[in-house]
Design a protein around this motif. Structure first.
Motif, PDB file in Angstrom:
ATOM      1  N   THR A   1       1.590  -2.108 -16.859  1.00 27.62           N
ATOM      2  CA  THR A   1       1.166  -3.019 -17.931  1.00 27.62           C
ATOM      3  C   THR A   1       1.412  -4.468 -17.515  1.00 27.62           C
ATOM      4  N   SER A   2       2.596  -4.709 -16.945  1.00 30.41           N
ATOM      5  CA  SER A   2       2.920  -6.050 -16.460  1.00 30.41           C
ATOM      6  C   SER A   2       2.068  -6.427 -15.259  1.00 30.41           C
ATOM      7  N   LEU A   3       1.785  -5.454 -14.397  1.00 31.45           N
ATOM      8  CA  LEU A   3       0.969  -5.729 -13.217  1.00 31.45           C
ATOM      9  C   LEU A   3      -0.441  -6.162 -13.600  1.00 31.45           C
ATOM     10  N   ARG A   4      -1.014  -5.490 -14.584  1.00 33.23           N
ATOM     11  CA  ARG A   4      -2.355  -5.876 -15.036  1.00 33.23           C
ATOM     12  C   ARG A   4      -2.349  -7.285 -15.617  1.00 33.23           C
ATOM     13  N   LEU A   5      -1.300  -7.620 -16.359  1.00 35.75           N
ATOM     14  CA  LEU A   5      -1.195  -8.960 -16.937  1.00 35.75           C
ATOM     15  C   LEU A   5      -1.134 -10.016 -15.834  1.00 35.75           C
ATOM     16  N   LEU A   6      -0.302  -9.789 -14.822  1.00 35.25           N
ATOM     17  CA  LEU A   6      -0.195 -10.763 -13.738  1.00 35.25           C
ATOM     18  C   LEU A   6      -1.517 -10.898 -12.993  1.00 35.25           C
ATOM     19  N   GLY A   7      -2.213  -9.785 -12.816  1.00 34.63           N
ATOM     20  CA  GLY A   7      -3.520  -9.852 -12.156  1.00 34.63           C
ATOM     21  C   GLY A   7      -4.507 -10.690 -12.937  1.00 34.63           C
ATOM     22  N   ARG A   8      -4.509 -10.534 -14.249  1.00 36.72           N
ATOM     23  CA  ARG A   8      -5.427 -11.334 -15.081  1.00 36.72           C
ATOM     24  C   ARG A   8      -5.085 -12.815 -15.041  1.00 36.72           C
ATOM     25  N   GLU A   9      -3.817 -13.122 -14.802  1.00 35.47           N
ATOM     26  CA  GLU A   9      -3.377 -14.526 -14.821  1.00 35.47           C
ATOM     27  C   GLU A   9      -3.434 -15.186 -13.450  1.00 35.47           C
ATOM     28  N   GLY A  10      -4.001 -14.503 -12.459  1.00 33.59           N
ATOM     29  CA  GLY A  10      -4.225 -15.151 -11.178  1.00 33.59           C
ATOM     30  C   GLY A  10      -3.277 -14.776 -10.060  1.00 33.59           C
ATOM     31  N   PHE A  11      -2.345 -13.846 -10.275  1.00 34.32           N
ATOM     32  CA  PHE A  11      -1.512 -13.370  -9.185  1.00 34.32           C
ATOM     33  C   PHE A  11      -2.373 -12.518  -8.248  1.00 34.32           C
ATOM     34  N   ALA A  12      -2.036 -12.519  -6.982  1.00 34.06           N
ATOM     35  CA  ALA A  12      -2.795 -11.761  -5.993  1.00 34.06           C
ATOM     36  C   ALA A  12      -2.378 -10.290  -6.048  1.00 34.06           C
ATOM     37  N   LEU A  13      -3.324  -9.416  -6.356  1.00 32.45           N
ATOM     38  CA  LEU A  13      -3.124  -7.976  -6.357  1.00 32.45           C
ATOM     39  C   LEU A  13      -3.974  -7.362  -5.252  1.00 32.45           C
ATOM     40  N   VAL A  14      -3.410  -6.395  -4.534  1.00 27.80           N
ATOM     41  CA  VAL A  14      -4.181  -5.721  -3.489  1.00 27.80           C
ATOM     42  C   VAL A  14      -4.958  -4.565  -4.089  1.00 27.80           C
ATOM     43  N   ASP A  15      -5.985  -4.101  -3.391  1.00 28.88           N
ATOM     44  CA  ASP A  15      -6.791  -2.985  -3.876  1.00 28.88           C
ATOM     45  C   ASP A  15      -6.063  -1.660  -3.659  1.00 28.88           C
ATOM     46  N   ALA A  16      -6.654  -0.595  -4.192  1.00 29.37           N
ATOM     47  CA  ALA A  16      -5.979   0.711  -4.199  1.00 29.37           C
ATOM     48  C   ALA A  16      -5.719   1.238  -2.790  1.00 29.37           C
ATOM     49  N   LYS A  17      -6.683   1.084  -1.877  1.00 29.49           N
ATOM     50  CA  LYS A  17      -6.494   1.606  -0.522  1.00 29.49           C
ATOM     51  C   LYS A  17      -5.413   0.828   0.225  1.00 29.49           C
ATOM     52  N   THR A  18      -5.416  -0.478   0.057  1.00 33.08           N
ATOM     53  CA  THR A  18      -4.384  -1.296   0.701  1.00 33.08           C
ATOM     54  C   THR A  18      -3.009  -0.939   0.157  1.00 33.08           C
ATOM     55  N   TYR A  19      -2.909  -0.787  -1.165  1.00 31.36           N
ATOM     56  CA  TYR A  19      -1.616  -0.447  -1.746  1.00 31.36           C
ATOM     57  C   TYR A  19      -1.131   0.907  -1.252  1.00 31.36           C
ATOM     58  N   ALA A  20      -1.998   1.900  -1.242  1.00 35.41           N
ATOM     59  CA  ALA A  20      -1.585   3.226  -0.784  1.00 35.41           C
ATOM     60  C   ALA A  20      -1.104   3.175   0.664  1.00 35.41           C
ATOM     61  N   THR A  21      -1.799   2.411   1.496  1.00 37.93           N
ATOM     62  CA  THR A  21      -1.422   2.307   2.909  1.00 37.93           C
ATOM     63  C   THR A  21      -0.050   1.665   3.074  1.00 37.93           C
ATOM     64  N   LEU A  22       0.164   0.545   2.394  1.00 35.08           N
ATOM     65  CA  LEU A  22       1.438  -0.151   2.522  1.00 35.08           C
ATOM     66  C   LEU A  22       2.559   0.619   1.824  1.00 35.08           C
ATOM     67  N   ALA A  23       2.241   1.307   0.734  1.00 34.71           N
ATOM     68  CA  ALA A  23       3.243   2.129   0.055  1.00 34.71           C
ATOM     69  C   ALA A  23       3.697   3.271   0.949  1.00 34.71           C
ATOM     70  N   SER A  24       2.776   3.880   1.689  1.00 33.34           N
ATOM     71  CA  SER A  24       3.149   4.951   2.605  1.00 33.34           C
ATOM     72  C   SER A  24       4.060   4.434   3.713  1.00 33.34           C
ATOM     73  N   LEU A  25       3.737   3.261   4.256  1.00 35.60           N
ATOM     74  CA  LEU A  25       4.599   2.675   5.282  1.00 35.60           C
ATOM     75  C   LEU A  25       5.977   2.344   4.711  1.00 35.60           C
ATOM     76  N   TYR A  26       6.015   1.884   3.459  1.00 39.52           N
ATOM     77  CA  TYR A  26       7.296   1.632   2.797  1.00 39.52           C
ATOM     78  C   TYR A  26       8.091   2.928   2.675  1.00 39.52           C
ATOM     79  N   ASN A  27       7.443   4.005   2.237  1.00 44.79           N
ATOM     80  CA  ASN A  27       8.136   5.280   2.073  1.00 44.79           C
ATOM     81  C   ASN A  27       8.675   5.807   3.396  1.00 44.79           C
ATOM     82  N   HIS A  28       8.025   5.467   4.491  1.00 42.54           N
ATOM     83  CA  HIS A  28       8.496   5.896   5.807  1.00 42.54           C
ATOM     84  C   HIS A  28       9.495   4.916   6.419  1.00 42.54           C
ATOM     85  N   GLY A  29       9.847   3.850   5.687  1.00 43.97           N
ATOM     86  CA  GLY A  29      10.893   2.933   6.132  1.00 43.97           C
ATOM     87  C   GLY A  29      10.461   1.897   7.145  1.00 43.97           C
TER      88      GLY A  29
END
Length: 346
Positions: free
Chosen positions: A93-121
């Motif tokens: 809910t907060s993420l959507r608000l920040l996106g509407r207000e001009g914060f930079a949000l990455v797309d779903a594929k980019t997020y999944a890729t970076l999230a996987s790298l985060y999970n692998h340390g």
């Protein structure tokens, strides 16, 4: 001339800080949507918990979580997963608000890729996100909104051997494939050279490059044994990677912490790269503009940061760096004199 950036209101920065605190407490994040925990049973009547979600490729997935339902250990596992799902959905809910207000949000594929790298340390061990996605994170962290950017590139760099507590079982390619996106290696023009880039199978342009610093001015292919992969060695990358920090990555699906360079080094490195490109077209202009935005903010809000970064700039690039700085006069000299003065010391 249009303003290079605008500040986010303090209330939004408090929300951003709350999300960063939430992200720092996550040992693992969802690679895709948070989804939901369901109760299932098989043909033999065995009842179990399952997790249903959409992966990084947008495909609906369902995986076994624990069973049988009613067993203390299985119920505890399901409760923990439901709690993580609820926390992530509350954050969106907060993420959507920040996106509407001009914060930079990455797309779903980019997020999944970076999230996987985060999970692998990877980021915890010293891997660094660079390129335009890092630029977006730095804008968010500095509390400003700039012109939107678009890229299908993810650039991951490492300065030295990644400091994993234990070597990961997965290779870099397997970490990428854990997103549900069909990543494959991109063959080199010289078939004898191993791949250093990975793309989504098919006609998609979405891809990930693995990079390391070059010892000299030559582009080389270098093994990265801890990731069971190879990387392209680039000149002057060691300057960019000498200092880094963990920063908050935002997406509509969730958030996590990734490592990025310091903004002042990122900006000066962009200036260097703009002058090293053989074809100084659109990419050089993008490099110069992103550098100008960060330099403007640094000059206005963090005096001295540019000067400190300049002191560490490689002597071999100073001439080209000065040439790039001259191209920023129109963007900086009148409206952001502090940044311009630090770039042009008397």
């Amino acid at each position: 001339m249009p303003a290079l950036y605008r500040f986010h209101p303090p209330a939004l920065m408090v929300l951003f800080a709350d999300l960063a605190s939430h992200a720092r407490g996550q040992s693992k994040v969802f690679v895709g949507t948070a989804g939901s925990v369901l109760e299932r049973s098989n043909a033999d009547g065995f009842r179990f918990y399952a997790h249903q979600f959409y992966d990084g490729d947008g495909k609906k997935r369902e995986r076994y979580v624990a069973g049988p339902i009613g067993a203390p250990e299985a119920d505890a596992t399901a409760r923990a997963l439901r709690l993580a799902v609820a926390e992530t959905k509350a954050a969106t809910t907060s993420l959507r608000l920040l996106g509407r207000e001009g914060f930079a949000l990455v797309d779903a594929k980019t997020y999944a890729t970076l999230a996987s790298l985060y999970n692998h340390g990877v980021f915890q061990a010293g891997g660094v996100l660079i390129g335009s996605h890092a630029y977006g994170l730095l804008l968010n962290q500095m509390g400003v909104a700039g012109a939107p950017y678009a890229t299908e590139d993810i650039d991951i760099a490492r300065r030295e051997k990644l400091a994993f507590p234990a070597l990961p079982e997965a290779s870099f390619l397997e970490m990428l494939q854990a997103t549900g996106i069909a990543f494959v290696e991109v063959p080199q023009l010289d078939a004898r050279q191993p791949a250093t880039s990975f793309k989504e199978r098919g006609r998609s342009r979405f891809h990930v490059d693995l990079l390391v610093p070059a010892a000299g001015d030559n582009f080389q292919v270098v093994p990265v044994p801890e990731l069971r992969a190879h990387a392209t060695a680039l000149p002057y990358l060691s300057y960019l990677l000498a200092d880094s920090q963990m920063s908050l990555l935002l997406a509509r699906e969730g958030c996590c912490m990734v490592r990025v360079p310091l903004p002042e080094r990122f900006a000066l490195h962009k200036l260097m790269v703009s002058q090293l490109r053989a074809d100084r077209g659109g990419k050089s202009e993008k490099d110069l503009f992103q550098a100008a935005v960060l330099l403007a903010v640094l000059g206005d809000r963090h005096p001295g940061a540019i000067d400190d970064a300049l002191r560490w700039a490689p002597l071999s690039i100073l001439g080209r760096l000065k040439s790039a700085v001259r191209l920023l006069r129109q963007l900086l000299a009148s409206d952001h004199p502090r940044a311009w003065d630090e770039l042009n010391p008397e």
